[in-house]
Design a protein around this motif. Structure first.
Motif, PDB file in Angstrom:
ATOM      1  N   HIS A   1     -28.866  44.440  35.017  1.00 43.66           N
ATOM      2  CA  HIS A   1     -27.766  43.471  35.035  1.00 43.66           C
ATOM      3  C   HIS A   1     -26.427  44.199  34.859  1.00 43.66           C
ATOM      4  O   HIS A   1     -25.450  43.923  35.563  1.00 43.66           O
TER       5      HIS A   1
ATOM      6  N   HIS B   1     -18.483  39.438  32.220  1.00 42.09           N
ATOM      7  CA  HIS B   1     -19.565  40.353  31.831  1.00 42.09           C
ATOM      8  C   HIS B   1     -19.132  41.276  30.697  1.00 42.09           C
ATOM      9  O   HIS B   1     -19.929  41.590  29.814  1.00 42.09           O
TER      10      HIS B   1
ATOM     11  N   ASP C   1     -24.433  34.274  30.029  1.00 41.20           N
ATOM     12  CA  ASP C   1     -24.561  34.318  31.485  1.00 41.20           C
ATOM     13  C   ASP C   1     -25.761  33.469  31.904  1.00 41.20           C
ATOM     14  O   ASP C   1     -26.899  33.764  31.531  1.00 41.20           O
TER      15      ASP C   1
ATOM     16  N   HIS D   1     -29.575  35.900  38.060  1.00 41.28           N
ATOM     17  CA  HIS D   1     -29.769  37.346  37.935  1.00 41.28           C
ATOM     18  C   HIS D   1     -29.843  37.798  36.472  1.00 41.28           C
ATOM     19  O   HIS D   1     -30.257  38.909  36.184  1.00 41.28           O
TER      20      HIS D   1
END
Ligand code: MN3
Length: 203
Positions: free
Chosen positions: A4, A52, A150, A154
């Motif tokens: 990730h 992120h 998140d 993914h």
């Protein structure tokens, strides 16, 4: 998590850097149409990098002292208890919001910049958790993130397949409550976005 970080997050950075070069050229050549076309792309790739970065900063190894909320985030826990009743009730509320999120996006614990109120909100795709929070006598202000999760596929499909609930539940084991407490106590937006402040001003 390493995939990730090293693949997905890296792609946002690579794309953002390329877009910023193109944007500089469009500014140089006074190409207004190109500048307008670039805006949503920069918002998406730049948001991906910022979100992120906030996400990695708020993780800590399982079993580390940072993951113990009682000792690492006493002030934030008090606010959470006032707003949701208890940490467990806050986690239940968080899970409901996370599992109800449609498509790709993020779940956030946000405060208003003055630290008068907290809430759980979502953002779509790579939007930042912006907007106003809190109204009425207590006042309000710009939303800033304290914790973010998140919820893009993914983030969990390799380890948890389609089990979003387990992913959300296990995530609490690696939450860096010390960082969350710092963000709760931070009085300026720059303290939250930290090393990203240079990037933010460019965006
Ligand atoms: Mn992601």
């Amino acid at each position: 998590m390493s995939l990730h970080h090293s693949r997905h997050h890296k792609t946002y950075i690579t794309n953002l850097n390329a877009l910023l070069v193109t944007q500089a050229e469009a500014l140089q050549s006074k190409d207004i149409v190109k500048q307008l076309e670039l805006q949503p792309l920069i918002k998406f790739q730049g948001g991906g990098h910022v979100n992120h970065s906030l996400f990695w900063e708020s993780l800590a190894p399982t079993g580390s002292t940072e993951t113990v909320p009682v000792t690492s985030a006493p002030a934030l826990l008090k606010v959470i208890a006032e707003r949701w009743g208890s940490l467990e009730q806050f986690k239940d509320a968080w899970t409901k919001v996370a599992l109800a999120l449609q498509g790709s996006g993020w779940v956030w614990l946000v405060k208003d910049v003055h630290g008068r109120s907290v809430d759980i909100v979502t953002s779509k795709d790579q939007d930042l958790p912006r907007g106003e929070l809190g109204t009425g006598a207590a006042g309000g202000g710009l939303r800033v993130p304290v914790l973010g999760l998140d919820m893009w596929e993914h983030a969990y499909y390799l380890q948890y397949w389609n089990d979003k609930k387990e992913y959300v539940g296990k995530w609490w084991n690696v939450v860096n409550w010390k960082k969350a407490e710092e963000r709760w106590k931070a009085e300026k937006i720059d303290e939250i976005y930290g090393s990203l402040s240079g990037l933010m001003s460019r965006l």
